[in-house]
Scaffold this motif. Structure first.
Motif, PDB file in Angstrom:
ATOM      1  N   PHE A   1      -1.588  87.720 105.718  1.00  0.00           N
ATOM      2  CA  PHE A   1      -1.802  88.836 104.795  1.00  0.00           C
ATOM      3  C   PHE A   1      -1.498  88.471 103.349  1.00  0.00           C
ATOM      4  O   PHE A   1      -1.898  89.196 102.427  1.00  0.00           O
ATOM      5  CB  PHE A   1      -0.952  90.041 105.213  1.00  0.00           C
ATOM      6  CG  PHE A   1      -1.389  90.659 106.516  1.00  0.00           C
ATOM      7  CD1 PHE A   1      -2.548  91.423 106.574  1.00  0.00           C
ATOM      8  CD2 PHE A   1      -0.671  90.464 107.678  1.00  0.00           C
ATOM      9  CE1 PHE A   1      -2.963  91.991 107.768  1.00  0.00           C
ATOM     10  CE2 PHE A   1      -1.073  91.026 108.880  1.00  0.00           C
ATOM     11  CZ  PHE A   1      -2.227  91.787 108.925  1.00  0.00           C
ATOM     12  N   THR A   2      -0.802  87.375 103.115  1.00  0.00           N
ATOM     13  CA  THR A   2      -0.555  86.910 101.743  1.00  0.00           C
ATOM     14  C   THR A   2      -1.135  85.514 101.527  1.00  0.00           C
ATOM     15  O   THR A   2      -0.784  84.834 100.572  1.00  0.00           O
ATOM     16  CB  THR A   2       0.957  86.889 101.441  1.00  0.00           C
ATOM     17  OG1 THR A   2       1.640  86.133 102.451  1.00  0.00           O
ATOM     18  CG2 THR A   2       1.510  88.297 101.399  1.00  0.00           C
ATOM     19  N   GLY A   3      -2.026  85.091 102.414  1.00  0.00           N
ATOM     20  CA  GLY A   3      -2.636  83.773 102.305  1.00  0.00           C
ATOM     21  C   GLY A   3      -3.836  83.783 101.379  1.00  0.00           C
ATOM     22  O   GLY A   3      -3.933  84.596 100.447  1.00  0.00           O
ATOM     23  N   GLY A   4      -4.782  82.875 101.642  1.00  0.00           N
ATOM     24  CA  GLY A   4      -5.994  82.818 100.839  1.00  0.00           C
ATOM     25  C   GLY A   4      -6.904  83.997 101.115  1.00  0.00           C
ATOM     26  O   GLY A   4      -6.654  84.821 102.008  1.00  0.00           O
ATOM     27  N   LEU A   5      -7.993  84.075 100.353  1.00  0.00           N
ATOM     28  CA  LEU A   5      -8.907  85.202 100.477  1.00  0.00           C
ATOM     29  C   LEU A   5      -9.463  85.336 101.892  1.00  0.00           C
ATOM     30  O   LEU A   5      -9.495  86.431 102.461  1.00  0.00           O
ATOM     31  CB  LEU A   5     -10.059  85.049  99.467  1.00  0.00           C
ATOM     32  CG  LEU A   5     -11.140  86.132  99.520  1.00  0.00           C
ATOM     33  CD1 LEU A   5     -10.532  87.505  99.224  1.00  0.00           C
ATOM     34  CD2 LEU A   5     -12.266  85.812  98.539  1.00  0.00           C
ATOM     35  N   VAL A   6      -9.879  84.215 102.470  1.00  0.00           N
ATOM     36  CA  VAL A   6     -10.455  84.253 103.820  1.00  0.00           C
ATOM     37  C   VAL A   6      -9.416  84.723 104.829  1.00  0.00           C
ATOM     38  O   VAL A   6      -9.704  85.552 105.698  1.00  0.00           O
ATOM     39  CB  VAL A   6     -11.008  82.871 104.211  1.00  0.00           C
ATOM     40  CG1 VAL A   6     -11.480  82.873 105.670  1.00  0.00           C
ATOM     41  CG2 VAL A   6     -12.159  82.480 103.287  1.00  0.00           C
ATOM     42  N   ASP A   7      -8.186  84.215 104.703  1.00  0.00           N
ATOM     43  CA  ASP A   7      -7.118  84.625 105.623  1.00  0.00           C
ATOM     44  C   ASP A   7      -6.849  86.123 105.524  1.00  0.00           C
ATOM     45  O   ASP A   7      -6.678  86.810 106.537  1.00  0.00           O
ATOM     46  CB  ASP A   7      -5.822  83.851 105.316  1.00  0.00           C
ATOM     47  CG  ASP A   7      -5.923  82.381 105.690  1.00  0.00           C
ATOM     48  OD1 ASP A   7      -6.779  82.047 106.534  1.00  0.00           O
ATOM     49  OD2 ASP A   7      -5.143  81.574 105.147  1.00  0.00           O
ATOM     50  N   ARG A   8      -6.813  86.627 104.305  1.00  0.00           N
ATOM     51  CA  ARG A   8      -6.540  88.054 104.125  1.00  0.00           C
ATOM     52  C   ARG A   8      -7.659  88.916 104.710  1.00  0.00           C
ATOM     53  O   ARG A   8      -7.401  89.920 105.377  1.00  0.00           O
ATOM     54  CB  ARG A   8      -6.358  88.375 102.636  1.00  0.00           C
ATOM     55  CG  ARG A   8      -5.167  87.692 102.000  1.00  0.00           C
ATOM     56  CD  ARG A   8      -4.933  88.199 100.584  1.00  0.00           C
ATOM     57  NE  ARG A   8      -4.001  87.352  99.851  1.00  0.00           N
ATOM     58  CZ  ARG A   8      -3.241  87.765  98.846  1.00  0.00           C
ATOM     59  NH1 ARG A   8      -3.298  89.017  98.455  1.00  0.00           N
ATOM     60  NH2 ARG A   8      -2.434  86.944  98.215  1.00  0.00           N
ATOM     61  N   VAL A   9      -8.891  88.521 104.437  1.00  0.00           N
ATOM     62  CA  VAL A   9     -10.031  89.296 104.946  1.00  0.00           C
ATOM     63  C   VAL A   9     -10.046  89.293 106.472  1.00  0.00           C
ATOM     64  O   VAL A   9     -10.234  90.341 107.113  1.00  0.00           O
ATOM     65  CB  VAL A   9     -11.359  88.739 104.390  1.00  0.00           C
ATOM     66  CG1 VAL A   9     -12.549  89.382 105.097  1.00  0.00           C
ATOM     67  CG2 VAL A   9     -11.442  88.969 102.887  1.00  0.00           C
ATOM     68  N   LEU A  10      -9.825  88.128 107.070  1.00  0.00           N
ATOM     69  CA  LEU A  10      -9.819  88.039 108.531  1.00  0.00           C
ATOM     70  C   LEU A  10      -8.667  88.834 109.133  1.00  0.00           C
ATOM     71  O   LEU A  10      -8.836  89.531 110.147  1.00  0.00           O
ATOM     72  CB  LEU A  10      -9.736  86.577 108.971  1.00  0.00           C
ATOM     73  CG  LEU A  10     -10.977  85.712 108.697  1.00  0.00           C
ATOM     74  CD1 LEU A  10     -10.721  84.262 109.094  1.00  0.00           C
ATOM     75  CD2 LEU A  10     -12.189  86.263 109.451  1.00  0.00           C
ATOM     76  N   ALA A  11      -7.492  88.762 108.509  1.00  0.00           N
ATOM     77  CA  ALA A  11      -6.336  89.487 109.029  1.00  0.00           C
ATOM     78  C   ALA A  11      -6.551  90.996 108.939  1.00  0.00           C
ATOM     79  O   ALA A  11      -6.271  91.736 109.899  1.00  0.00           O
ATOM     80  CB  ALA A  11      -5.074  89.087 108.262  1.00  0.00           C
ATOM     81  N   LEU A  12      -7.078  91.472 107.804  1.00  0.00           N
ATOM     82  CA  LEU A  12      -7.338  92.898 107.663  1.00  0.00           C
ATOM     83  C   LEU A  12      -8.438  93.356 108.614  1.00  0.00           C
ATOM     84  O   LEU A  12      -8.344  94.434 109.213  1.00  0.00           O
ATOM     85  CB  LEU A  12      -7.729  93.215 106.219  1.00  0.00           C
ATOM     86  CG  LEU A  12      -6.595  93.244 105.191  1.00  0.00           C
ATOM     87  CD1 LEU A  12      -7.156  93.421 103.788  1.00  0.00           C
ATOM     88  CD2 LEU A  12      -5.619  94.381 105.490  1.00  0.00           C
ATOM     89  N   GLY A  13      -9.474  92.526 108.740  1.00  0.00           N
ATOM     90  CA  GLY A  13     -10.555  92.871 109.660  1.00  0.00           C
ATOM     91  C   GLY A  13     -10.063  92.989 111.088  1.00  0.00           C
ATOM     92  O   GLY A  13     -10.428  93.921 111.822  1.00  0.00           O
ATOM     93  N   ALA A  14      -9.216  92.044 111.500  1.00  0.00           N
ATOM     94  CA  ALA A  14      -8.665  92.086 112.858  1.00  0.00           C
ATOM     95  C   ALA A  14      -7.770  93.309 113.045  1.00  0.00           C
ATOM     96  O   ALA A  14      -7.778  93.947 114.103  1.00  0.00           O
ATOM     97  CB  ALA A  14      -7.876  90.811 113.133  1.00  0.00           C
ATOM     98  N   LEU A  15      -7.014  93.645 111.988  1.00  0.00           N
ATOM     99  CA  LEU A  15      -6.126  94.804 112.064  1.00  0.00           C
ATOM    100  C   LEU A  15      -6.924  96.103 112.228  1.00  0.00           C
ATOM    101  O   LEU A  15      -6.624  96.943 113.087  1.00  0.00           O
ATOM    102  CB  LEU A  15      -5.281  94.870 110.788  1.00  0.00           C
ATOM    103  CG  LEU A  15      -4.076  95.811 110.791  1.00  0.00           C
ATOM    104  CD1 LEU A  15      -3.021  95.328 111.776  1.00  0.00           C
ATOM    105  CD2 LEU A  15      -3.484  95.901 109.384  1.00  0.00           C
ATOM    106  N   VAL A  16      -7.964  96.250 111.417  1.00  0.00           N
ATOM    107  CA  VAL A  16      -8.796  97.453 111.492  1.00  0.00           C
ATOM    108  C   VAL A  16      -9.501  97.538 112.844  1.00  0.00           C
ATOM    109  O   VAL A  16      -9.551  98.601 113.474  1.00  0.00           O
ATOM    110  CB  VAL A  16      -9.823  97.466 110.339  1.00  0.00           C
ATOM    111  CG1 VAL A  16     -10.834  98.593 110.536  1.00  0.00           C
ATOM    112  CG2 VAL A  16      -9.126  97.609 108.997  1.00  0.00           C
ATOM    113  N   ALA A  17     -10.038  96.413 113.296  1.00  0.00           N
ATOM    114  CA  ALA A  17     -10.746  96.404 114.583  1.00  0.00           C
ATOM    115  C   ALA A  17      -9.804  96.755 115.737  1.00  0.00           C
ATOM    116  O   ALA A  17     -10.155  97.540 116.629  1.00  0.00           O
ATOM    117  CB  ALA A  17     -11.381  95.035 114.818  1.00  0.00           C
TER     118      ALA A  17
END
Length: 525
Positions: free
Chosen positions: A480-496
């Motif tokens: 959640f505080t990593g690079g852009l791709v990491d943040r997007v993937l983490a948020l996407g997984a959280l929402v899903a």
């Protein structure tokens, strides 16, 4: 329910677009200005006209104008009485706005002194910048008050899209100002001050653009608003009687924001920025769901009341309450559990530290405890306003504000800014309880066993989702505080994860069925 979903979907979908732009704005803002100093000065300067706008323009004005306008719309085929009423209100409104704005511009240093923290006032340069930004941004209130009249006309005609899309212009202007500051500055204090100046100018420009946008669509709808000699016609006087208590009844959330500013002044540096950034997440579902529902049901309730259709009014109110809980309870639970992760993903970077992100997440948790309550207030209050009863919500709002102040005094010394957020949430629930009790006693609305059972199952589904999110978040590690791709993937997984668990349980518990999901999907456009 189908018509309600359609209107809420139109308003909520366009509000979602605005909120996405708002997130982009705040992500830039956090990275460029950080927290404290100029960032706190900007938040204070922007909140003054913005709170006034929500309190008087979008709150009290709309609550008083819409029922009276709809009453005249149902009387005559050519709507001549409604047109004359709108022109009379506009002709009185503009002189009042000019005088009020001029007075506030003169006394702005004293107004800012009431709300600025000791740290901000101790820095003469930053405090003077805050006063300058507030003065430049304050004309936004006048522009948006007139724009609200046009929006109310469009909403009364069930043309919700133009008014719902207008806030996008504000966020586009603010993003443009931030990008200009980023391109011309070096990140130092002088560059931050220049960015604050650009932001203040962009706020007033955005108000002018929104006014022009809504005026265009009002003319397209067949109305031609005209300025005439100001006169206190019977319609204007009737609206004046309604609007004064409506300031309090419709605007309890905004009045509580004023009270919060007083208490924030006693808290450490950065507190106002934490609250503003956290409120962005809280305002996402509140704006998409609460404002959409309140905006959609007031004209419809006013028509049912004007036609003496009691059953239709009760049915609409029941549908609105059920839909509000279906959409807000899971949103509140998800934000409460995942608040620190989400704020870290969105805001941390540049001038905004990881500690700032975690502190903001804690404030989110306190705010969203009251999220369903804030939305229910917006759903229940129109039942009074549609009947021209603006006094009852005043009393409930007054009592809830007393609760808010008492809890602030109790919780802030122990919990700081989080205590302030929790106090507001508890007061909102008190307001809901009182509004519902009065409607129930008068026989205007009663929660049926069917609706209560569905709400209970919604809460169970949200609890299952909370457990799943609490388990999943630590698995993401530092993503959640990593690079852009990491943040997007983490948020996407959280929402899903949250969506799958909640809707899976909701279907299993019989809260929603295939038709409901299909309607929600089709209306989110």
């Amino acid at each position: 329910m189908s018509n309600l979903l359609k209107n809420v979907g139109t308003i909520g979908g366009l509000t979602l677009v605005s909120r996405i732009f708002g997130f982009a704005r705040d992500m830039l803002l956090s990275r460029i200005l950080g927290a404290g100093g100029v960032a706190d000065a900007w938040q204070l300067a922007f909140q003054l006209p913005n709170i006034f706008r929500r309190l008087f323009a979008e709150g009290a004005f709309a609550a008083a104008f819409v029922p009276l306008f709809n009453q005249r719309m149902t009387k005559e085929g050519d709507h001549s009485e409604a047109r004359a009423f709108a022109d009379a209100v506009l002709s009185v409104l503009i002189p009042i706005l000019i005088v009020f704005s001029a007075l506030l511009l003169i006394v702005m240093p004293w107004v800012m002194g009431l709300f600025a923290s000791d740290t901000l006032q101790a820095d003469d340069g930053t405090f003077d910048l805050a006063v300058l930004m507030a003065r430049i941004a304050f004309p936004y209130l006048a522009f948006m008050s007139v724009a609200t009249l046009f929006a109310a006309i469009l909403n009364s005609l069930s043309r919700f899209a133009a008014a719902a899309a207008a806030p996008v212009l504000l966020n586009i202007c603010l993003i443009g100002a931030l990008l200009l500051g980023l391109a011309t500055g070096d990140g130092g204090d002088a560059a931050k001050a220049a960015t604050g100046f650009y932001l203040a100018v962009s706020v007033s420009l955005a108000g002018l653009f929104q006014l022009a946008w809504l005026y265009y669509w009002v003319r397209r709808s067949g109305f031609r608003p005209m300025l005439r000699r100001p006169r206190l016609t019977p319609g204007v006087r009737e609206m004046g009687v309604l609007i004064l208590p409506a300031v309090f009844g419709a605007g309890v959330y905004q009045i509580s924001r004023f009270i919060d500013l007083f208490f924030i002044a006693t808290l450490p540096d950065k507190s106002i920025t934490y609250l503003a950034m956290a409120d962005r997440l809280n305002q996402l579902p509140l704006g998409i769901i609460g404002i959409a529902l309140g905006t959609a049901i007031l004209p419809a309730l006013s028509r049912f009341v004007a036609q003496d259709d009691r059953d239709g009014a009760v049915r609409l109110q029941s549908n609105a309450v059920e839909l509000a809980m279906l959409l807000t309870v899971p949103a509140a639970v998800a934000l409460f559990v995942a608040g620190p992760a989400i704020t870290s993903a969105f805001y941390v970077g540049g001038q905004y530290s990881r500690a700032d992100g975690l502190a903001t997440g804690a404030v989110v948790g306190g705010l969203v405890v009251g999220l369903p309550a804030y939305v229910l207030v917006k759903v229940l209050v129109p039942n009074f306003f549609a009947r021209k009863d603006t006094r009852t919500p005043v009393w409930t709002a007054a009592l809830s504000l007393l609760v808010n102040i008492a809890l602030n005094l109790l919780l802030i010394p122990r919990l700081g800014i989080v205590g302030l957020a929790l106090a507001g949430s508890a007061a909102a629930w008190c307001n809901v309880a009182m509004l519902y009790a009065i409607l129930h006693r008068k026989g205007l609305f009663r929660l049926t066993g069917r609706v209560a059972g569905r709400i209970a199952r919604i809460i169970l589904a949200a609890a299952a989702m909370a457990a799943g999110l609490d388990y999943a978040i630590p698995l993401a590690g530092d993503a959640f505080t990593g690079g852009l791709v990491d943040r997007v993937l983490a948020l996407g997984a959280l929402v899903a994860t949250g969506a799958i668990i909640f809707f899976g349980c909701a279907i299993l518990f019989g809260v929603v069925n295939r038709d409901t999901v299909g309607q929600l999907r089709r209306r989110q456009v």
